[in-house]
Design a protein around this motif. Structure first.
Motif, PDB file in Angstrom:
ATOM      1  N   LEU B  59       0.846  -1.198   0.000  1.00 22.68           N
ATOM      2  CA  LEU B  59       0.000   0.000   0.000  1.00 22.68           C
ATOM      3  C   LEU B  59       0.876   1.240   0.000  1.00 22.68           C
ATOM      4  O   LEU B  59       1.894   1.294   0.692  1.00 22.68           O
ATOM      5  N   ASP B  67      -5.632   5.542   4.726  1.00 20.79           N
ATOM      6  CA  ASP B  67      -5.695   4.086   4.752  1.00 20.79           C
ATOM      7  C   ASP B  67      -4.709   3.456   3.790  1.00 20.79           C
ATOM      8  O   ASP B  67      -4.495   2.252   3.819  1.00 20.79           O
ATOM      9  N   GLY B  68      -4.152   4.252   2.925  1.00 25.44           N
ATOM     10  CA  GLY B  68      -3.249   3.698   1.931  1.00 25.44           C
ATOM     11  C   GLY B  68      -4.006   3.247   0.692  1.00 25.44           C
ATOM     12  O   GLY B  68      -5.200   2.955   0.746  1.00 25.44           O
ATOM     13  N   ARG B  98       0.916  -5.843   3.851  1.00 23.79           N
ATOM     14  CA  ARG B  98       0.268  -6.914   4.612  1.00 23.79           C
ATOM     15  C   ARG B  98       0.511  -8.221   3.873  1.00 23.79           C
ATOM     16  O   ARG B  98       0.718  -8.232   2.669  1.00 23.79           O
ATOM     17  N   TRP B 121      -0.956 -14.448   9.183  1.00 23.20           N
ATOM     18  CA  TRP B 121      -0.988 -13.134   8.564  1.00 23.20           C
ATOM     19  C   TRP B 121       0.093 -12.274   9.200  1.00 23.20           C
ATOM     20  O   TRP B 121       0.641 -12.607  10.252  1.00 23.20           O
ATOM     21  N   ARG B 128       1.423  -3.489  15.892  1.00 19.57           N
ATOM     22  CA  ARG B 128       0.331  -4.068  16.667  1.00 19.57           C
ATOM     23  C   ARG B 128      -0.573  -2.955  17.165  1.00 19.57           C
ATOM     24  O   ARG B 128      -0.109  -1.855  17.458  1.00 19.57           O
ATOM     25  N   GLY B 129      -1.836  -3.288  17.303  1.00 22.38           N
ATOM     26  CA  GLY B 129      -2.803  -2.282  17.706  1.00 22.38           C
ATOM     27  C   GLY B 129      -2.786  -2.000  19.192  1.00 22.38           C
ATOM     28  O   GLY B 129      -2.139  -2.694  19.972  1.00 22.38           O
ATOM     29  N   ARG B 130      -3.502  -1.004  19.564  1.00 20.10           N
ATOM     30  CA  ARG B 130      -3.694  -0.680  20.971  1.00 20.10           C
ATOM     31  C   ARG B 130      -5.140  -1.024  21.310  1.00 20.10           C
ATOM     32  O   ARG B 130      -5.427  -2.081  21.843  1.00 20.10           O
ATOM     33  N   PHE B 131      -6.088  -0.184  20.929  1.00 21.46           N
ATOM     34  CA  PHE B 131      -7.481  -0.537  21.132  1.00 21.46           C
ATOM     35  C   PHE B 131      -8.083  -1.197  19.887  1.00 21.46           C
ATOM     36  O   PHE B 131      -9.170  -1.728  19.931  1.00 21.46           O
ATOM     37  N   GLY B 132      -7.384  -1.096  18.763  1.00 17.48           N
ATOM     38  CA  GLY B 132      -7.952  -1.644  17.541  1.00 17.48           C
ATOM     39  C   GLY B 132      -6.860  -2.129  16.623  1.00 17.48           C
ATOM     40  O   GLY B 132      -5.810  -2.573  17.081  1.00 17.48           O
ATOM     41  N   PRO B 133      -7.104  -2.061  15.320  1.00 15.20           N
ATOM     42  CA  PRO B 133      -6.089  -2.516  14.378  1.00 15.20           C
ATOM     43  C   PRO B 133      -4.855  -1.617  14.432  1.00 15.20           C
ATOM     44  O   PRO B 133      -4.930  -0.486  14.911  1.00 15.20           O
ATOM     45  N   PRO B 134      -3.719  -2.119  13.978  1.00 16.07           N
ATOM     46  CA  PRO B 134      -2.525  -1.276  13.991  1.00 16.07           C
ATOM     47  C   PRO B 134      -2.731  -0.080  13.076  1.00 16.07           C
ATOM     48  O   PRO B 134      -3.402  -0.182  12.057  1.00 16.07           O
ATOM     49  N   VAL B 155       1.917 -14.083  11.973  1.00 20.53           N
ATOM     50  CA  VAL B 155       1.235 -14.409  13.231  1.00 20.53           C
ATOM     51  C   VAL B 155       0.501 -15.721  12.991  1.00 20.53           C
ATOM     52  O   VAL B 155      -0.267 -15.836  12.031  1.00 20.53           O
TER      53      VAL B 155
END
Lengths: 501, 156
Positions: B59, B67-68, B98, B121, B128-134, B155
């Motif tokens: 991306l 978002d790319g 990705r 993946w 890595r995310g915090r509350f959501g996706p990275p 992963v």
């Protein structure tokens, strides 16, 4: 669906324990120091010191007469190792799972304990320090999460299943262990479509071997329901949408239904929280919902309401022909024990927990009338309710709980008494432990010859020894008939299962 | 995603298990013509099986999309333990990547009952995310004239 969407869904689900503010690495960990100092003043805190990273094997010294008919293995689990690399966890629930096996028969009692070699612990051992956030702890320079199993410590309970022993957490996969050596085999996947789904630490096993369990996904507001056949094959696993599901820890089953309580404790996604614990908000003005699921199709058939309350553990449930479900539980007014006491305990702060501790309650849920009622049945503190395995999902007359009388002031902050309730006669028999001993979950069991016993692990903090006592279930007040004593002290554990033979 | 064999570049496998993309046939989705030519390596670590294929997505970030914008989709054989793909003649700028190890090669990410991936993946920088996706910014790598490397560990 595009790959991107899949990945984002995964990572959203993975954010069970958010990674938050990165704390600066302290020169000396203040919690470790504070706890060590507190331990000098209050030696009963030995139960929360945590174990070293090593295996434990010993032959126990037995006094009294161990019942000849009582042979088998008592498996137990609980948070074992709290400190690594000089840094101490900030919550009791974060310690690495320490699985113990007390094996007895032929007049001998042997003990073995192993830390579960979870993926998390293996990564942290290799690094020589904590890397991953826990439920209530954020180590300095923590790394992020790819999924809930990244922080799975497998530290709450155990389940013997075929040729393996499962070590259970509640927000991720069970870990399989060798039941003899307690060596860790790895995380368990029951089927491709259930890989990584949460499997709670309190599965309920009916007398015929049928097993039920649930799992919650607090971030996604989903409930997973599990059904296994008596030969331990996965029969069904389904997912139901449950708005504001929160974090139910235990549940009960009857012949026809599964029943969960959903206390109003939810993560606030907007909170600038370091850990999942810090993101939780208690909504005491809301109801605790009673969720009733029909076993036949695993559909939610009724949702009723009770006053806001926090329940970790249930005793048992049964249902009469009129569709009335009765069950008992250890009921607390709110979750302060978890959100405050079990955090403060880790730095040795003594807390008066008498207002936040659970008390014995019984419930009546009328499915036809659509009502849910509750009442206390003993004026005392009480936790770790259990019934005989043969009475699960059936009417039970005997309920075992640890307790403490309200006017009792032992020389420690724990429960000090094991109680056996005869529910038919509304009588309590109990044994009060000496002040130098902290009792752990006591299990009522049936031996091969049908005799009924009570297996009582405890920690003698004065001598620095972990113990297993045996009582006659029908005469607990007479005290233990035998005591097995280890040459070492282990951290206070949580839950266990007995496997006869 | 369909079984898009048209995205498959010509590859050759070296002894080291490295896959080189000889010719960049695959840049069908270029957001805009490259301002300057650069070489980008996509490195996938911890490939544990040679079943199925790796599906990679490159991306480009910053061209008006946080978002790319998908610049390339690439399908290559899975090679244990590492796969390296080199893309030529890309514009300089910010990129993220990705990867999905499509073990059963059915063109779709296998998931469990709640939609969480059950095939391996990874994302660039192992963000890595915090509350959501990275965040895309955590996945981003700046690529200049000298080129760049986007690393991702699977992963499982």
């Amino acid at each position: 669906m595009q790959r991107r969407q899949f990945l984002e869904l995964a990572l959203t689900a993975a954010a069970l324990a958010p990674l938050g503010r990165v704390a600066a690495m302290p020169l000396g960990d203040t919690w470790e120091t504070a706890f060590r100092a507190a331990l000098e003043e209050a030696p009963w805190l030995l139960g929360y010191l945590g174990c070293e990273d090593r295996p434990f094997d010993a032959s126990a010294k037995v006094t009294g007469t161990w019942p000849a008919a009582l042979a088998g293995s008592l498996y137990r689990n609980g948070p074992g190792m709290h400190s690594l690399g000089g840094w101490r966890y900030r919550h009791l629930f974060d310690g690495d799972g320490l699985v113990q096996c007390w094996r007895f028969g032929n007049g001998e009692v042997r003990h073995r304990a192993r830390l579960v070699a979870t993926d998390k612990l293996e990564r942290e051992r290799a690094a020589g320090r904590r890397l991953l956030p826990g439920f209530g702890s954020l180590p300095p320079d923590a790394v992020g999460l790819a999924g809930a199993d990244d922080l799975n410590p497998a530290n709450i309970s155990v389940l013997p299943q075929g040729d393996r022993l499962l070590a259970l957490w509640e927000a991720g996969s069970p870990y399989a262990l060798d039941p003899e050596t307690l060596a860790t085999r790895g995380p368990v996947t029951f089927s491709a479509e259930t890989r990584g789904l949460p499997f709670s630490a309190h599965p309920r096993q009916e007398p015929d071997g049928t097993l039920w369990n649930f799992g919650y996904l607090a971030g996604l507001n989903k409930l997973v329901l599990w059904h296994f056949t008596p030969d331990a094959r996965l029969a069904r696993a389904v997912v139901r949408d449950v708005p504001r599901i929160g974090m139910p820890h235990d549940f009960v089953v009857t012949r026809q239904h599964l029943l969960l309580l959903l206390p109003p404790l939810y993560p606030d996604p907007g909170a600038d929280a370091a850990t999942l614990l810090d993101s939780l908000r208690w909504h005491g003005e809301e109801a605790t919902r009673v969720l009733v699921v029909r076993k036949s199709d695993l559909e939610i058939v009724t949702t009723l309401e009770l006053p806001a309350q926090w329940v970790f553990h249930f005793g048992n449930a049964w249902e009469d022909e009129a569709g009335v479900i009765r069950f008992d539980a250890a009921r607390a007014p709110d979750p302060r024990l978890m959100t405050e006491t079990f955090r403060e305990l880790m730095r040795g702060t003594e807390a008066d927990f008498t207002t936040s501790a659970a008390r014995p309650y019984r419930y009546r849920v009328d499915l036809q009338g659509g009502t849910a009622e509750e009442e206390p049945f003993a004026d005392m503190l009480g936790e770790f309710p259990l019934v005989l395995p043969a009475e699960v999902a059936r009417r039970h007359d005997t309920l075992v709980m640890l307790g403490r009388d309200l006017d009792d002031r032992p020389r420690h902050d724990g429960l000090d008494r094991v109680c056996v309730f005869d529910l038919a006669c509304e009588r309590r028999a109990s044994f009060r432990y000496p002040d130098t001993e902290l009792p752990e979950e006591h299990l009522p069991v049936t031996a091969a010859d049908g005799s009924r016993w009570l297996l009582g692990p405890s920690l003698d903090w004065a001598s620095g020894q972990s113990l297993l006592r045996v009582f006659r279930l029908d005469d607990v007040a007479a005290g233990p008939v035998a005591t097995a004593r280890l040459p070492y002290a282990l951290p206070l554990g949580l839950h266990g299962r007995f496997l006869a033979g | 995603m369909a079984k898009d064999a048209q995205w498959l570049p010509r590859v050759c496998r070296t002894a080291a298990g490295t896959i080189m993309v000889a010719t960049l046939l695959l840049i069908a989705l270029l957001a805009q013509a490259p301002a300057a030519a650069a070489e980008i390596q996509l490195v996938v670590e911890d490939v544990r099986s040679e079943q199925g294929v790796l599906r990679l997505e490159l991306l480009r970030i910053g061209d008006g999309s946080e978002d790319g914008v998908t610049t390339a989709q690439i399908m290559v054989p899975a090679v244990v333990p590492r796969v390296r793909v080199t893309l030529h003649d890309l514009g300089t700028g910010r990129y993220a990547a990705r990867v999905h190890h499509d073990v059963d090669d059915d063109g779709a990410m296998a998931t469990n009952l709640v939609g969480m991936p059950t095939e391996p993946w990874g994302v660039s920088n192992d963000a890595r995310g915090r509350f959501g996706p990275p965040r895309m910014t955590d996945m981003a790598v700046d690529v200049g004239d000298e080129g760049g490397v986007l690393r991702m560990t699977l992963v499982h």
